[in-house]
Scaffold this motif. Structure first.
Motif, PDB file in Angstrom:
ATOM      1  N   PRO A 304      30.460  19.433 -12.866  1.00 51.06           N
ATOM      2  CA  PRO A 304      29.471  19.440 -13.955  1.00 51.06           C
ATOM      3  C   PRO A 304      28.959  20.851 -14.211  1.00 51.06           C
ATOM      4  N   LEU A 305      28.628  21.142 -15.456  1.00 50.12           N
ATOM      5  CA  LEU A 305      28.213  22.487 -15.840  1.00 50.12           C
ATOM      6  C   LEU A 305      26.998  22.956 -15.038  1.00 50.12           C
ATOM      7  N   GLU A 306      26.027  22.087 -14.850  1.00 52.51           N
ATOM      8  CA  GLU A 306      24.836  22.487 -14.115  1.00 52.51           C
ATOM      9  C   GLU A 306      25.163  22.841 -12.668  1.00 52.51           C
ATOM     10  N   LYS A 307      26.094  22.116 -12.078  1.00 55.41           N
ATOM     11  CA  LYS A 307      26.525  22.423 -10.716  1.00 55.41           C
ATOM     12  C   LYS A 307      27.186  23.797 -10.682  1.00 55.41           C
ATOM     13  N   SER A 308      27.999  24.111 -11.671  1.00 52.55           N
ATOM     14  CA  SER A 308      28.637  25.424 -11.737  1.00 52.55           C
ATOM     15  C   SER A 308      27.595  26.531 -11.803  1.00 52.55           C
ATOM     16  N   ARG A 309      26.577  26.322 -12.616  1.00 47.78           N
ATOM     17  CA  ARG A 309      25.526  27.330 -12.763  1.00 47.78           C
ATOM     18  C   ARG A 309      24.824  27.598 -11.433  1.00 47.78           C
ATOM     19  N   ARG A 310      24.636  26.560 -10.637  1.00 43.86           N
ATOM     20  CA  ARG A 310      23.966  26.731  -9.346  1.00 43.86           C
ATOM     21  C   ARG A 310      24.880  27.381  -8.312  1.00 43.86           C
ATOM     22  N   LEU A 311      26.174  27.101  -8.422  1.00 42.61           N
ATOM     23  CA  LEU A 311      27.117  27.536  -7.392  1.00 42.61           C
ATOM     24  C   LEU A 311      27.609  28.971  -7.584  1.00 42.61           C
ATOM     25  N   LEU A 312      27.800  29.389  -8.817  1.00 45.20           N
ATOM     26  CA  LEU A 312      28.438  30.673  -9.095  1.00 45.20           C
ATOM     27  C   LEU A 312      27.737  31.887  -8.479  1.00 45.20           C
ATOM     28  N   PRO A 313      26.407  31.939  -8.399  1.00 46.16           N
ATOM     29  CA  PRO A 313      25.788  33.098  -7.758  1.00 46.16           C
ATOM     30  C   PRO A 313      26.181  33.275  -6.292  1.00 46.16           C
ATOM     31  N   ASN A 314      26.692  32.223  -5.673  1.00 51.82           N
ATOM     32  CA  ASN A 314      27.119  32.296  -4.275  1.00 51.82           C
ATOM     33  C   ASN A 314      28.587  32.661  -4.121  1.00 51.82           C
ATOM     34  N   LEU A 315      29.258  32.998  -5.228  1.00 48.47           N
ATOM     35  CA  LEU A 315      30.697  33.299  -5.187  1.00 48.47           C
ATOM     36  C   LEU A 315      30.952  34.673  -5.809  1.00 48.47           C
ATOM     37  N   PRO A 316      30.515  35.736  -5.148  1.00 48.11           N
ATOM     38  CA  PRO A 316      30.671  37.082  -5.724  1.00 48.11           C
ATOM     39  C   PRO A 316      32.120  37.548  -5.795  1.00 48.11           C
TER      40      PRO A 316
END
Length: 348
Positions: A304-316
């Motif tokens: 889900p898009l909201e999950k992506s938004r939360r997860l991406l900052p942890n994947l530099p």
């Protein structure tokens, strides 16, 4: 697990041509079929190098090892429950990367989703006319979970066994193996002293050095996911140097249930077992290698898009473009901050 068709390439295939930078360097190209899709390779070398046999050898290695479309491949033997199927280091490399992505995406990238992919008719075991019912999905979910698999040494160098804590799991690497094949071809080119090249397999790409014909970095276009069949419209282009990019999208591969009229896409959510459309239409990922880019692109399509938004900052380690349909019915774009440094043309 996914159909990779969201990348278009902006280089022209041409015959051997002298470059301004190095008059001894010539343009050389290879293209053909590979692991259920197509490939194209463009590279510059100071002498003619016939590398097609080596490319064919790598393609055959991947087909025989992990293609679910090859009846007697290693992965199909494993899925059939055959005992003591030894696999090589290329299989383990894909497995290890898949395990990393599975963990970092909270299970949204899961190569054990194969039974569900087959149930929806998108897999290698034949097309199905009807989509699975909820009770069938619930039953198949017991076979999903990459944590149920492990790899152990087989007693010989670079040989391994896949161990499972649950029989009946259908393992497939279709959403990541193309990226790994790109990486293997790139390594082969570098082992032959080639430093300027672009390798593409099924829409997954890695670029090194520069395009000597144009004296600039390689340019790769990204398709508009709202275009209809037969069109080829781009939303932007990116410039790549010593980077890989992979894309995933559901807009080219889906099916309509004849009874309900509902649309089902080929990207299955491994947590719910559902294959229903979401607001996310396409994803492109830039990474150090194509294996990571390939796997993460699938994960963010299922997520889900909201999950992506939360997860991406942890994947530099990755840069991402997500294309989705807004509530106003218009195509929207979201990127990680670092993605913009690669953008060659503004996103429309």
């Amino acid at each position: 697990m996914k159909y990779l068709a969201v990348i278009s390439f902006l280089f022209l295939l041409s015959s051997c041509k002298k470059t301004d930078q190095d008059l001894s360097a010539t343009t050389q190209e290879l293209y053909g079929n590979a692991i259920g899709t197509t490939y194209s390779i463009k590279y510059f070398a100071n002498e003619t190098k016939d590398l097609e046999p080596k490319v064919d050898s790598l393609i055959d290695l991947f087909n025989q090892s992990m293609s679910t479309w090859v009846p007697d491949s290693k992965i199909n033997q494993i899925n059939a429950g055959k005992d003591s199927v030894a696999v090589g280091k290329e299989f383990k490399e894909v497995f290890d990367f898949a395990q990393e992505i599975y963990r970092k995406t909270d299970g949204y990238f899961d190569p054990t989703v194969g039974n569900l992919v087959n149930a929806y008719g998108f897999g290698a075991d034949g097309k199905k006319e009807k989509v699975p019912q909820d009770y069938q999905i619930d039953s198949l979910l017991q076979y999903v979970g990459f944590y149920k698999l492990d790899m152990v040494p087989a007693g010989k160098e670079d040989q391994y066994f896949v161990e499972s804590s649950h029989s009946g799991i259908y393992l497939e690497f279709n959403a990541i193996a193309k990226g790994t094949l790109v990486d293997y071809i790139a390594r082969m080119l570098e082992n032959h002293g080639i430093t300027d090249y672009l390798v593409e397999v099924g829409g997954e790409v890695t670029a090194a050095g520069i395009n000597l014909e144009k004296q600039q970095e390689w340019s790769v276009g990204i398709d508009d996911p709202t275009q209809v069949a037969g069109q080829r419209e781009l939303v932007t282009a990116v410039k790549l140097k010593d980077k890989a990019m992979a894309g995933s999208g559901n807009y080219r591969k889906f099916k309509i249930d004849q009874e309900s009229g509902k649309e089902y896409v080929h990207t299955v959510n491994p947590l719910t077992g559902k294959a229903v459309p979401s607001e996310v239409l396409g994803v492109n990922v830039i990474a150090e290698n194509c294996t990571l880019a390939d796997g993460y692109a699938t994960a963010f399509m299922a997520m889900p898009l909201e999950k992506s938004r939360r997860l991406l900052p942890n994947l530099p380690e990755i840069e991402v473009l997500i294309m989705y349909m807004g509530t106003d019915g218009k195509l929207k774009f979201e990127t990680t901050p670092g993605f913009n440094q690669y953008v060659k043309q503004p996103i429309l």
